[in-house]
Design a protein around this motif. Structure first.
Motif, PDB file in Angstrom:
ATOM      1  N   PHE A 123     -37.836  22.666 -13.991  1.00 54.97           N
ATOM      2  CA  PHE A 123     -36.877  21.617 -14.330  1.00 54.97           C
ATOM      3  C   PHE A 123     -35.509  21.896 -13.710  1.00 54.97           C
ATOM      4  O   PHE A 123     -34.742  20.968 -13.438  1.00 54.97           O
ATOM      5  N   THR A 124     -35.227  23.163 -13.400  1.00 62.91           N
ATOM      6  CA  THR A 124     -33.987  23.472 -12.700  1.00 62.91           C
ATOM      7  C   THR A 124     -34.099  23.078 -11.236  1.00 62.91           C
ATOM      8  O   THR A 124     -33.142  22.571 -10.642  1.00 62.91           O
ATOM      9  N   LEU A 125     -35.276  23.287 -10.643  1.00 61.74           N
ATOM     10  CA  LEU A 125     -35.516  22.840  -9.270  1.00 61.74           C
ATOM     11  C   LEU A 125     -35.442  21.315  -9.194  1.00 61.74           C
ATOM     12  O   LEU A 125     -34.854  20.749  -8.270  1.00 61.74           O
ATOM     13  N   GLY A 126     -36.023  20.650 -10.194  1.00 60.18           N
ATOM     14  CA  GLY A 126     -35.935  19.194 -10.254  1.00 60.18           C
ATOM     15  C   GLY A 126     -34.500  18.735 -10.383  1.00 60.18           C
ATOM     16  O   GLY A 126     -34.098  17.711  -9.811  1.00 60.18           O
TER      17      GLY A 126
ATOM     18  N   MET B 205     -27.239  33.394 -16.591  1.00 59.26           N
ATOM     19  CA  MET B 205     -27.477  32.727 -17.874  1.00 59.26           C
ATOM     20  C   MET B 205     -28.917  32.267 -18.012  1.00 59.26           C
ATOM     21  O   MET B 205     -29.580  32.529 -19.017  1.00 59.26           O
ATOM     22  N   LEU B 206     -29.423  31.591 -16.985  1.00 57.82           N
ATOM     23  CA  LEU B 206     -30.759  31.005 -17.104  1.00 57.82           C
ATOM     24  C   LEU B 206     -31.844  32.073 -17.119  1.00 57.82           C
ATOM     25  O   LEU B 206     -32.843  31.939 -17.845  1.00 57.82           O
ATOM     26  N   ALA B 207     -31.675  33.136 -16.354  1.00 59.37           N
ATOM     27  CA  ALA B 207     -32.686  34.192 -16.316  1.00 59.37           C
ATOM     28  C   ALA B 207     -32.861  34.835 -17.691  1.00 59.37           C
ATOM     29  O   ALA B 207     -33.982  34.987 -18.193  1.00 59.37           O
ATOM     30  N   ILE B 208     -31.748  35.207 -18.322  1.00 61.04           N
ATOM     31  CA  ILE B 208     -31.831  35.873 -19.628  1.00 61.04           C
ATOM     32  C   ILE B 208     -32.261  34.890 -20.721  1.00 61.04           C
ATOM     33  O   ILE B 208     -33.105  35.209 -21.559  1.00 61.04           O
TER      34      ILE B 208
ATOM     35  N   GLY C 195     -29.949  28.072  -7.737  1.00 61.33           N
ATOM     36  CA  GLY C 195     -29.705  29.414  -8.247  1.00 61.33           C
ATOM     37  C   GLY C 195     -30.354  29.605  -9.604  1.00 61.33           C
ATOM     38  O   GLY C 195     -30.990  30.635  -9.870  1.00 61.33           O
ATOM     39  N   GLY C 196     -30.212  28.598 -10.468  1.00 59.65           N
ATOM     40  CA  GLY C 196     -30.844  28.663 -11.776  1.00 59.65           C
ATOM     41  C   GLY C 196     -32.353  28.687 -11.685  1.00 59.65           C
ATOM     42  O   GLY C 196     -33.028  29.397 -12.442  1.00 59.65           O
ATOM     43  N   ALA C 197     -32.893  27.902 -10.735  1.00 59.10           N
ATOM     44  CA  ALA C 197     -34.345  27.880 -10.546  1.00 59.10           C
ATOM     45  C   ALA C 197     -34.854  29.255 -10.126  1.00 59.10           C
ATOM     46  O   ALA C 197     -35.889  29.723 -10.609  1.00 59.10           O
ATOM     47  N   SER C 198     -34.111  29.902  -9.239  1.00 57.08           N
ATOM     48  CA  SER C 198     -34.500  31.249  -8.811  1.00 57.08           C
ATOM     49  C   SER C 198     -34.451  32.227  -9.975  1.00 57.08           C
ATOM     50  O   SER C 198     -35.365  33.041 -10.162  1.00 57.08           O
ATOM     51  N   GLY C 199     -33.392  32.131 -10.766  1.00 57.49           N
ATOM     52  CA  GLY C 199     -33.263  33.010 -11.917  1.00 57.49           C
ATOM     53  C   GLY C 199     -34.371  32.798 -12.920  1.00 57.49           C
ATOM     54  O   GLY C 199     -34.957  33.760 -13.451  1.00 57.49           O
ATOM     55  N   GLY C 200     -34.707  31.525 -13.176  1.00 59.91           N
ATOM     56  CA  GLY C 200     -35.778  31.225 -14.123  1.00 59.91           C
ATOM     57  C   GLY C 200     -37.133  31.674 -13.627  1.00 59.91           C
ATOM     58  O   GLY C 200     -37.942  32.221 -14.392  1.00 59.91           O
ATOM     59  N   ALA C 201     -37.403  31.455 -12.338  1.00 65.16           N
ATOM     60  CA  ALA C 201     -38.711  31.813 -11.780  1.00 65.16           C
ATOM     61  C   ALA C 201     -38.911  33.325 -11.735  1.00 65.16           C
ATOM     62  O   ALA C 201     -39.991  33.835 -12.056  1.00 65.16           O
ATOM     63  N   LEU C 202     -37.860  34.042 -11.351  1.00 62.00           N
ATOM     64  CA  LEU C 202     -37.985  35.497 -11.215  1.00 62.00           C
ATOM     65  C   LEU C 202     -37.946  36.220 -12.561  1.00 62.00           C
ATOM     66  O   LEU C 202     -38.451  37.335 -12.680  1.00 62.00           O
ATOM     67  N   SER C 203     -37.349  35.573 -13.568  1.00 60.76           N
ATOM     68  CA  SER C 203     -37.187  36.245 -14.858  1.00 60.76           C
ATOM     69  C   SER C 203     -38.519  36.659 -15.475  1.00 60.76           C
ATOM     70  O   SER C 203     -38.670  37.776 -15.973  1.00 60.76           O
TER      71      SER C 203
END
Length: 430
Positions: free
Chosen positions: A72-75, A259-262, A381-389
């Motif tokens: 949803f961040t990528l979207g 923020m998004l990763a954590i 950036g948020g999408a990357s953080g979410g995916a890698l988390s």
């Protein structure tokens, strides 16, 4: 330059040379944005609270639990660009309304995907749902269109603090919406997305119906009128600062990644340590409240003590959050509330200081498009953080993820110091 309205019977014309009318429209715009953001906050928060849990349930593993946030961040990245360009061409009203309603349709798709247990439909719907997330973020710019330099931080704050009401209510309605979903034959974890759908669509309808005249179109007309009356030597002077735009983008992108990763992996981490859905909703509720409620003061501080100082405060606060999350026992609800609250506050400092800086650095004719482009990088950036988390947690631990995020946030400090040094050097040379 822009054919936004016809020249005859132009409802915007009365605002061009009337400062009192401009002030009235500025205040009215903030009221409409506040109302829409209450709904938008609920739509954003309800979905992100259970997105990772829903994916974990449907996929049968937590290794990809960060994927919903990434999707949803990528979207939202694509939506940010689209909403920005729509706003630049047709005004905030059309751009924001279209974005929120699209996000609502995506939330409906998530509910259907859960009912039919379709992973593919879930992923597609989460991409579309991201439009609501992007629009919720871009709505903060609407209040700045008619704001003065000394009002911009405060204007962003007013838009963001209004999101608090819906954002805090959303996670705390997880149980209620889960029970409601079960009562109508829908999987429990899809319940919050029912709330998201209704909230996003209502936010879009409020903007479409009441954001008239459009503040962005009025700002464009006022700027065009000023350029006509100013001398050629002064036209466009100091209105576009590419270096400042870059710095503002770095500030907001880094804070979004951390923020998004954590945040994404917190529900999974808590679930693994036996916390209930209600406890998870409580922590996320505090987190999202901390993302928006400090805006009551952040905007004033950004306008009073400056954008750079608040950006540095963002990095320090995010580091503190990461350290506390890393050392907190898994069964400590209190320390998770503290860590996630600080995570939200650090994000708030970074977003508002970065937003004010980008408005300072652009002229109205390109502002919405530039804002949309920067928000694309924030979303990516948020999408990357979410995916890698999820992968980081699966390969090491939540504690390692939190500590790494805190350390990453320290990059903000040298970036801001570099920008201040460049500004001082330019002033000396001029």
């Amino acid at each position: 330059m822009f054919k936004l309205v016809s020249e005859s019977n132009d409802p915007v014309q009365e605002y061009i040379d009337n400062p009192d009318k401009q002030k009235q429209l500025y205040k009215r715009t903030l009221i409409i944005v506040v109302i829409s953001q209450m709904f938008g906050g609920a739509g954003l928060a309800a979905g992100i609270t259970v997105g990772a849990l829903l994916a974990e349930q449907m996929l049968g593993t937590d290794a990809f639990a960060g994927l919903p946030a990434a999707l949803f961040t990528l979207g939202s990245a694509g939506a940010a660009l689209t909403v920005g360009r729509l706003s630049n061409r047709y005004g905030r009203r059309m751009g924001l309304a279209a974005g929120f309603i699209t996000g609502g349709l995506g939330a409906i798709g998530v509910v259907i995907a859960a009912i039919v247990n379709s992973i593919i439909l879930l992923f597609i719907s989460l991409l579309v749902y991201g439009a609501g997330t992007a629009t919720n973020l871009q709505a903060r710019y609407a209040g700045t269109d008619l704001a003065t330099n000394k009002q911009r931080g405060t204007a962003v704050s007013i838009a963001m603090v209004s999101t608090t009401f819906g954002a805090v209510a959303g996670p705390n309605l997880v149980d209620v919406m889960g029970d409601f979903a079960l009562s109508i034959g829908v999987p429990e974890l899809a319940g919050p997305f029912i709330l998201s759908a209704a909230a996003f669509i209502l936010a879009g309808l409020v903007l479409f119906a009441f954001l008239r005249p459009d503040p962005f179109i009025v700002a464009l007309k006022i700027n065009a009128n000023k350029q006509i009356t100013e001398s050629d030597a002064n036209q466009g002077k100091n209105q576009i600062n590419k270096k400042a735009i870059t710095v503002s983008a770095i500030i907001m992108v880094l804070t979004q990644i951390v923020m998004l990763a954590i945040m994404t992996m917190t529900p999974v981490h808590m679930g693994d340590h036996g916390h209930s859905l209600r406890a998870i909703g409580l922590v996320i509720g505090f987190h999202i409240g901390a993302m928006y409620l400090p805006s009551l003061f952040t905007g004033i501080l950004v306008d009073k003590i400056g954008r750079p100082a608040m950006a540095i405060a963002s990095g320090v606060t995010l580091l503190t959050s990461g350290v506390i999350a890393a050392i907190a026992p898994g069964d400590s609800l209190f320390l998770m509330v503290v860590a996630l609250s600080l995570l939200g506050i650090g994000w708030n400092f970074g977003l508002i200081s970065g937003t004010a800086l980008i408005v300072d650095s652009t002229e109205p004719s390109i502002r919405a498009k530039t804002q949309g482009t920067v928000d694309v990088f924030i979303a990516l950036g948020g999408a990357s953080g979410g995916a890698l988390s999820g992968m980081v947690v699966a390969g090491s631990s939540f504690e390692m993820l939190s500590l790494a995020g805190g350390i990453l946030s320290l990059i903000l400090i040298p970036v801001v110091i570099w920008s201040i040094g460049n500004k001082n050097k330019e002033m000396e040379e001029s």
